[in-house]
Design an enzyme around this catalytic site. Structure first.
Site, PDB file in Angstrom:
ATOM      1  N   ASP A  19      13.492 -23.291  37.680  1.00 43.24           N
ATOM      2  CA  ASP A  19      14.595 -22.311  37.549  1.00 43.24           C
ATOM      3  C   ASP A  19      14.098 -20.951  37.064  1.00 43.24           C
ATOM      4  O   ASP A  19      14.408 -19.921  37.651  1.00 43.24           O
ATOM      5  CB  ASP A  19      15.773 -22.846  36.707  1.00 43.24           C
ATOM      6  CG  ASP A  19      15.431 -23.320  35.308  1.00 43.24           C
ATOM      7  OD1 ASP A  19      14.233 -23.323  34.928  1.00 43.24           O
ATOM      8  OD2 ASP A  19      16.377 -23.683  34.574  1.00 43.24           O
ATOM      9  N   SER A  59      31.676 -29.805  12.989  1.00 42.08           N
ATOM     10  CA  SER A  59      31.021 -30.723  13.928  1.00 42.08           C
ATOM     11  C   SER A  59      31.180 -32.147  13.412  1.00 42.08           C
ATOM     12  O   SER A  59      30.670 -32.486  12.341  1.00 42.08           O
ATOM     13  CB  SER A  59      29.537 -30.381  14.043  1.00 42.08           C
ATOM     14  OG  SER A  59      28.847 -31.495  14.585  1.00 42.08           O
ATOM     15  N   SER A 119      22.560 -31.394  25.979  1.00 41.93           N
ATOM     16  CA  SER A 119      23.693 -31.370  25.061  1.00 41.93           C
ATOM     17  C   SER A 119      23.978 -29.939  24.613  1.00 41.93           C
ATOM     18  O   SER A 119      25.133 -29.545  24.428  1.00 41.93           O
ATOM     19  CB  SER A 119      23.423 -32.258  23.842  1.00 41.93           C
ATOM     20  OG  SER A 119      22.169 -31.941  23.279  1.00 41.93           O
ATOM     21  N   ASP A 123      20.662 -25.606  33.319  1.00 41.51           N
ATOM     22  CA  ASP A 123      21.515 -26.488  32.520  1.00 41.51           C
ATOM     23  C   ASP A 123      22.929 -25.929  32.392  1.00 41.51           C
ATOM     24  O   ASP A 123      23.921 -26.642  32.540  1.00 41.51           O
ATOM     25  CB  ASP A 123      20.928 -26.685  31.115  1.00 41.51           C
ATOM     26  CG  ASP A 123      19.507 -27.199  31.163  1.00 41.51           C
ATOM     27  OD1 ASP A 123      19.067 -27.610  32.248  1.00 41.51           O
ATOM     28  OD2 ASP A 123      18.841 -27.176  30.112  1.00 41.51           O
TER      29      ASP A 123
HETATM   30  C1  GLA Z   1      15.224 -27.266  30.174  1.00 40.55           C
HETATM   31  C2  GLA Z   1      15.697 -25.831  30.393  1.00 40.55           C
HETATM   32  C3  GLA Z   1      16.022 -25.569  31.865  1.00 40.55           C
HETATM   33  C4  GLA Z   1      14.885 -26.023  32.787  1.00 40.55           C
HETATM   34  C5  GLA Z   1      14.429 -27.429  32.421  1.00 40.55           C
HETATM   35  C6  GLA Z   1      13.208 -27.845  33.199  1.00 40.55           C
HETATM   36  O1  GLA Z   1      16.260 -28.166  30.408  1.00 40.55           O
HETATM   37  O2  GLA Z   1      16.812 -25.543  29.608  1.00 40.55           O
HETATM   38  O3  GLA Z   1      16.337 -24.217  32.069  1.00 40.55           O
HETATM   39  O4  GLA Z   1      13.833 -25.107  32.759  1.00 40.55           O
HETATM   40  O5  GLA Z   1      14.143 -27.553  31.036  1.00 40.55           O
HETATM   41  O6  GLA Z   1      13.499 -27.943  34.546  1.00 40.55           O
END
Ligand code: GLA
Length: 378
Positions: A34, A65, A123, A169
């Protein structure tokens, strides 16, 4: 979870607010691509962070929380940043909305989740996306578009949590749709939903419970390696780099940087190959690409660990069609594409063998591809 949140909200803040949720994610293939302008192939899952939120008419945020059993209270100016790590995610989202000209007023919130922490299921992105979506709905008439909501989460990681992550993510958490994976081109930000229904197979996550902490971790170092090589090639990112071009500069860069870039170049192609294979119902190829990704992440990108390599070996030995480390790495889960008839045996065996070697059982989750950020209706 919903009932618990409502009960605690009532105890702490009185009359109820509105419930929002956002999801953790899996990624079928396309790891560490990404932030290199490449492709990813994630989907949101049925594990969420859920929050009840209500404006409180002040200029303060008060948030509890449930899982961490901790309370934080902070103002909305830059100097009001809370000290607790978990609260910085909420504060960061508020600040990033404000920086973009959006409105955030004081509110009360209680949240909880069932996305396992530090398991590579994002998360933190679920938490950011839940609050970004909620504050957009509550104070901004939903005027902030979905890509910007994802970027608000990503900037929160960069500016308040010390992780120089890509967009995968938060994108998955905001855009997730039940039953669909999404192929995202992280350069153009074009994306496509892919109904995911692998006939005869299931996706299973095996959580090594080795905790990964991306902050101050070699994650940021991996990104720096890629950026150095891209710069040496005269490119913005490694997106268009080829192995020929990389080999041509091999003697000018460190061996470490060479292998990082090699992985990224190979991984970019694997995402496209997996999409074609899925369209053709060719799960053998999907699985072979997953194993190749694991190999690359372990040997060239060096983000695996002994436990994850062990889980990968066991999967291969038991005849699992595809298996690999998932997410940022340094611990967390493997994702496995398992034939239905092997499902129960695989889970049983992997638990026993892992426990024999490392003294604790891994957690196992069946993957259910679900919706992303949303208001929780009654
Ligand atoms: C983490 C990061 C993402 C991506 C993944 C590896 O989850 O937050 O942006 O780079 O690692 O693919």
């Amino acid at each position: 979870m919903k009932t618990k949140i409502e009960k605690i909200f009532k105890e702490k803040f009185g009359e109820g607010g509105t419930l929002y949720a956002s999801a953790g994610r899996i990624n079928l293939i396309g790891e560490h691509t990404d932030y290199n302008g490449g492709f990813v192939f994630p989907g949101a899952i049925d594990k969420v962070i859920m929050a009840e939120i209500k404006p409180n008419g002040t200029d303060k945020v008060r948030v509890f929380s449930i899982d961490i059993d901790d309370y934080a209270e902070f103002g909305l100016r830059e100097e009001d940043a809370p000290s607790q790590g978990w609260a910085r995610y909420v504060f960061g989202v508020c600040r990033e909305i404000q920086k973009r000209g959006g409105v955030v007023k004081g509110f009360d919130a209680v949240f909880a989740g069932n996305v396992p922490l530090g398991a590579g299921l994002s998360s933190s992105a679920a938490l950011e996306s839940c609050f970004a979506f909620a504050l957009n709905d509550m104070f901004n008439d939903n005027k902030i578009d979905k890509f910007e909501l994802a970027r608000i989460g990503q900037s929160t990681e960069h500016n308040y949590c010390g992780v120089n992550c890509g967009i995968m993510d938060q994108f998955a958490s905001v855009f997730g749709r039940k039953g669909n994976l999404m192929r995202l081109d992280c350069r153009s930000m074009e994306y496509e939903y892919f109904p995911f229904n692998p006939v005869g197979y299931e996706l299973v996550l095996v959580d090594s419970k080795v905790k990964h902490e991306l902050k101050d971790s070699p994650y940021n170092k991996r990104r720096e390696s890629c950026e150095r090589v891209a710069k040496r090639l005269g490119m913005d990112t490694l997106r268009d780099a080829t192995m020929e071009q990389l080999n041509a500069v091999k003697t000018d860069i460190t061996a470490e940087d060479y292998f990082r870039a090699k992985f990224v170049i190979e991984e970019k192609q694997r995402v496209l190959d997996v999409c074609d294979a899925l369209n053709a119902g060719d799960y053998e190829t999907v699985g072979a690409c997953m194993y190749a990704t694991h190999e690359g992440l372990s040997k060239d990108y060096e983000v695996s660990c002994e436990e994850l390599d062990f889980l990968n070996d066991v999967a291969k030995e038991l005849g699992v069609i595809g298996s690999r480390i998932m997410g940022g790495g340094f611990g967390g889960c493997t994702i496995n594409l398992v034939k239905n008839e092997l499902h129960d045996k695989f889970i049983e065996e992997v638990k026993v063998r892992f426990k024999d070697k490392y003294g604790h059982e891994p957690a196992v989750y069946d993957v259910v591809i679900s919706d992303g950020a949303r208001k929780v209706e009654d």
